[in-house]
Design a protein around this motif. Structure first.
Motif, PDB file in Angstrom:
ATOM      1  N   VAL A   1       0.834  -1.199   0.000  1.00  0.00           N
ATOM      2  CA  VAL A   1       0.000   0.000   0.000  1.00  0.00           C
ATOM      3  C   VAL A   1       0.868   1.248   0.000  1.00  0.00           C
ATOM      4  CG1 VAL A   1      -1.659   1.329   1.357  1.00  0.00           C
ATOM      5  CG2 VAL A   1      -1.964  -1.142   1.074  1.00  0.00           C
ATOM      6  N   ILE A   2       1.950   1.210   0.773  1.00  0.00           N
ATOM      7  CA  ILE A   2       2.856   2.370   0.813  1.00  0.00           C
ATOM      8  C   ILE A   2       3.467   2.626  -0.558  1.00  0.00           C
ATOM      9  CG2 ILE A   2       5.019   3.220   1.799  1.00  0.00           C
ATOM     10  CD1 ILE A   2       4.317   1.755   4.372  1.00  0.00           C
ATOM     11  N   LEU A   3       3.837   1.571  -1.263  1.00  0.00           N
ATOM     12  CA  LEU A   3       4.385   1.732  -2.600  1.00  0.00           C
ATOM     13  C   LEU A   3       3.334   2.161  -3.608  1.00  0.00           C
ATOM     14  CD1 LEU A   3       6.753  -1.383  -2.837  1.00  0.00           C
ATOM     15  CD2 LEU A   3       7.420   1.013  -2.555  1.00  0.00           C
ATOM     16  N   ALA A   4       2.082   1.741  -3.388  1.00  0.00           N
ATOM     17  CA  ALA A   4       1.021   2.041  -4.345  1.00  0.00           C
ATOM     18  C   ALA A   4       0.652   3.521  -4.345  1.00  0.00           C
ATOM     19  CB  ALA A   4      -0.216   1.200  -4.046  1.00  0.00           C
ATOM     20  N   VAL A   5       0.787   4.185  -3.207  1.00  0.00           N
ATOM     21  CA  VAL A   5       0.380   5.596  -3.124  1.00  0.00           C
ATOM     22  C   VAL A   5       1.185   6.473  -4.086  1.00  0.00           C
ATOM     23  CG1 VAL A   5       0.284   7.618  -1.627  1.00  0.00           C
ATOM     24  CG2 VAL A   5      -0.542   5.415  -0.792  1.00  0.00           C
ATOM     25  N   PRO A   6       2.528   6.486  -4.027  1.00  0.00           N
ATOM     26  CA  PRO A   6       3.264   7.303  -5.000  1.00  0.00           C
ATOM     27  C   PRO A   6       3.121   6.815  -6.435  1.00  0.00           C
ATOM     28  CG  PRO A   6       4.786   5.974  -3.711  1.00  0.00           C
ATOM     29  CD  PRO A   6       3.444   5.829  -3.075  1.00  0.00           C
ATOM     30  N   LEU A   7       2.923   5.498  -6.607  1.00  0.00           N
ATOM     31  CA  LEU A   7       2.770   4.955  -7.958  1.00  0.00           C
ATOM     32  C   LEU A   7       1.501   5.485  -8.615  1.00  0.00           C
ATOM     33  CD1 LEU A   7       3.806   3.035 -10.139  1.00  0.00           C
ATOM     34  CD2 LEU A   7       2.499   1.204  -9.036  1.00  0.00           C
ATOM     35  N   PHE A   8       0.382   5.430  -7.892  1.00  0.00           N
ATOM     36  CA  PHE A   8      -0.862   5.929  -8.453  1.00  0.00           C
ATOM     37  C   PHE A   8      -0.836   7.450  -8.585  1.00  0.00           C
ATOM     38  CE2 PHE A   8      -2.534   1.734  -7.479  1.00  0.00           C
ATOM     39  CZ  PHE A   8      -3.418   1.530  -8.522  1.00  0.00           C
ATOM     40  N   ALA A   9      -0.144   8.129  -7.684  1.00  0.00           N
ATOM     41  CA  ALA A   9       0.004   9.579  -7.818  1.00  0.00           C
ATOM     42  C   ALA A   9       0.738   9.918  -9.112  1.00  0.00           C
ATOM     43  CB  ALA A   9       0.748  10.151  -6.613  1.00  0.00           C
ATOM     44  N   ALA A  10       1.764   9.131  -9.441  1.00  0.00           N
ATOM     45  CA  ALA A  10       2.488   9.350 -10.690  1.00  0.00           C
ATOM     46  C   ALA A  10       1.608   9.053 -11.897  1.00  0.00           C
ATOM     47  CB  ALA A  10       3.742   8.466 -10.721  1.00  0.00           C
ATOM     48  N   PHE A  11       0.804   7.981 -11.826  1.00  0.00           N
ATOM     49  CA  PHE A  11      -0.104   7.662 -12.912  1.00  0.00           C
ATOM     50  C   PHE A  11      -1.071   8.813 -13.175  1.00  0.00           C
ATOM     51  CE2 PHE A  11       0.304   2.820 -12.163  1.00  0.00           C
ATOM     52  CZ  PHE A  11       1.304   2.751 -13.124  1.00  0.00           C
ATOM     53  N   VAL A  12      -1.553   9.432 -12.099  1.00  0.00           N
ATOM     54  CA  VAL A  12      -2.504  10.529 -12.234  1.00  0.00           C
ATOM     55  C   VAL A  12      -1.830  11.748 -12.853  1.00  0.00           C
ATOM     56  CG1 VAL A  12      -3.859  12.200 -10.923  1.00  0.00           C
ATOM     57  CG2 VAL A  12      -4.070   9.770 -10.412  1.00  0.00           C
ATOM     58  N   ARG A  13      -0.692  12.143 -12.313  1.00  0.00           N
ATOM     59  CA  ARG A  13      -0.016  13.353 -12.779  1.00  0.00           C
ATOM     60  C   ARG A  13       0.501  13.225 -14.207  1.00  0.00           C
ATOM     61  NH1 ARG A  13      -2.688  16.668 -10.366  1.00  0.00           N
ATOM     62  NH2 ARG A  13      -2.571  16.604  -8.097  1.00  0.00           N
ATOM     63  N   PHE A  14       0.865  12.027 -14.601  1.00  0.00           N
ATOM     64  CA  PHE A  14       1.428  11.829 -15.941  1.00  0.00           C
ATOM     65  C   PHE A  14       0.416  11.210 -16.899  1.00  0.00           C
ATOM     66  CE2 PHE A  14       5.559  11.195 -13.393  1.00  0.00           C
ATOM     67  CZ  PHE A  14       5.730  12.564 -13.303  1.00  0.00           C
ATOM     68  N   PHE A  15      -0.869  11.252 -16.536  1.00  0.00           N
ATOM     69  CA  PHE A  15      -1.902  10.610 -17.345  1.00  0.00           C
ATOM     70  C   PHE A  15      -1.887  11.064 -18.811  1.00  0.00           C
ATOM     71  CE2 PHE A  15      -6.216  10.274 -19.029  1.00  0.00           C
ATOM     72  CZ  PHE A  15      -6.517   8.950 -18.757  1.00  0.00           C
ATOM     73  N   PRO A  16      -1.918  12.379 -19.119  1.00  0.00           N
ATOM     74  CA  PRO A  16      -1.946  12.783 -20.529  1.00  0.00           C
ATOM     75  C   PRO A  16      -0.573  12.947 -21.161  1.00  0.00           C
ATOM     76  CG  PRO A  16      -2.310  14.710 -19.158  1.00  0.00           C
ATOM     77  CD  PRO A  16      -2.089  13.541 -18.234  1.00  0.00           C
ATOM     78  N   ALA A  17       0.496  12.495 -20.497  1.00  0.00           N
ATOM     79  CA  ALA A  17       1.843  12.684 -21.032  1.00  0.00           C
ATOM     80  C   ALA A  17       2.015  12.119 -22.445  1.00  0.00           C
ATOM     81  CB  ALA A  17       2.870  12.075 -20.077  1.00  0.00           C
ATOM     82  N   PRO A  18       1.486  10.917 -22.768  1.00  0.00           N
ATOM     83  CA  PRO A  18       1.628  10.435 -24.146  1.00  0.00           C
ATOM     84  C   PRO A  18       1.032  11.378 -25.185  1.00  0.00           C
ATOM     85  CG  PRO A  18       0.992   8.631 -22.702  1.00  0.00           C
ATOM     86  CD  PRO A  18       0.894   9.878 -21.883  1.00  0.00           C
ATOM     87  N   ALA A  19      -0.057  12.056 -24.839  1.00  0.00           N
ATOM     88  CA  ALA A  19      -0.664  12.990 -25.791  1.00  0.00           C
ATOM     89  C   ALA A  19       0.215  14.218 -25.990  1.00  0.00           C
ATOM     90  CB  ALA A  19      -2.048  13.413 -25.300  1.00  0.00           C
TER      91      ALA A  19
END
Length: 285
Positions: A191-209
């Motif tokens: 769970v501790i590892l998942a928090v920053p991981l999902f935060a990164a997924f959210v912040r970098f969501f439109p990066a491919p576009a």
């Protein structure tokens, strides 16, 4: 002196009551308000689904990519290099790579490449490189068509955008493999590892576009982090929904890889493009 005259002998201006001070909104003002609401960046698949229905060609790149990934699954099972079978775990999973793709039936761990003879190493690395190259091409084509930003692109421009996109997903894949190599860490640490991981997924969501529209991978990450301010919770819900959908479709026997890539990959790419573009996906032709 009359009541309507001031102290200087001039007539006072007629006063306006509070009820009439604020004019009723006109149709033009109402339309401007609607326009402001329409400019709100879409953060769900409500705009992506109509766009895909109106332009089914958006499904073609990731459908082709899904067939290629399914073929690569067969080749991994056929060759003698050890592979990991995905989808055998009975627990619920969230398959989200940070970029539009599908869920393969097999995966190659980094440990399987150690001490391989050169021909086998080249074969294994070649399969992984081909998978990323095809996914990068599908993502570039789908996002560019969604944003209608490919008019007049030369082959050189396509190549630069594809290479930048490929560099971004190689970065995401390397981080994912590094985290996956940690192994079983338990519920609390997980769970501790998942928090920053999902935060990164959210912040970098439109990066491919952002990459498809001309930004380099590092610049795309920075611009994506700025663009997602204020909509983080909605994007987190999207990440979870796309991850669950990819996992469920990936469980379908035989066609799971192709199905998850074609449907989730296409929808995710269109959604990323709409978030980056900051306008509804179903406007324009």
């Amino acid at each position: 002196m009359s009541d309507d005259e001031g102290d200087d002998g001039r007539e006072r201006e007629p006063t306006i009551s509070d009820d009439s001070a604020t004019p009723a909104p006109t149709d033009e003002a109402a339309s401007e308000t609607d326009s402001d609401d329409a400019d709100t960046p879409p953060t769900g698949i409500a705009g992506a689904i109509p766009r895909l229905r109106r332009d089914p060609a958006l499904l073609v790149p990731f459908t082709v990519a899904g067939l290629v990934l399914a073929l690569l699954d067969r080749l991994r099972r056929w060759d003698p290099i050890p592979t990991l079978a995905t989808g055998d775990d009975v627990s619920i999973g969230i398959e989200y790579a940070g970029y539009p793709t599908g869920v393969p039936d097999t995966a190659r761990s980094l440990g399987a490449l150690i001490d391989l003879k050169l021909p086998y190493l080249a074969w294994a690395v070649g399969l992984e490189a081909l998978a990323m190259a095809v996914v990068a091409a599908a993502g570039t084509a789908t996002i560019a068509r969604t944003l209608e930003s490919d008019d007049g692109w030369s082959w050189r421009q396509w190549g630069r955008r594809w290479l930048a996109y490929l560099g971004l997903i190689v970065l995401f894949d390397a981080v994912g493999r590094a985290i996956g190599s940690i192994g079983d860490v338990g519920l609390v640490v997980g769970v501790i590892l998942a928090v920053p991981l999902f935060a990164a997924f959210v912040r970098f969501f439109p990066a491919p576009a952002f990459v498809v529209t001309g930004s380099g991978p590092v610049t795309a990450l920075a611009r994506s982090a700025r663009a997602t301010r204020g909509i983080g919770w909605r994007l987190l819900a999207l990440v979870v929904c796309f991850g669950l959908a990819a996992w469920l479709l990936g469980l379908v026997p035989v066609v799971g890889t192709a199905l998850s890539t074609a449907l989730v990959g296409s929808t995710l790419a269109v959604t990323m493009a709409t978030v980056r573009d900051g306008r509804p996906a179903d406007t324009g032709g």
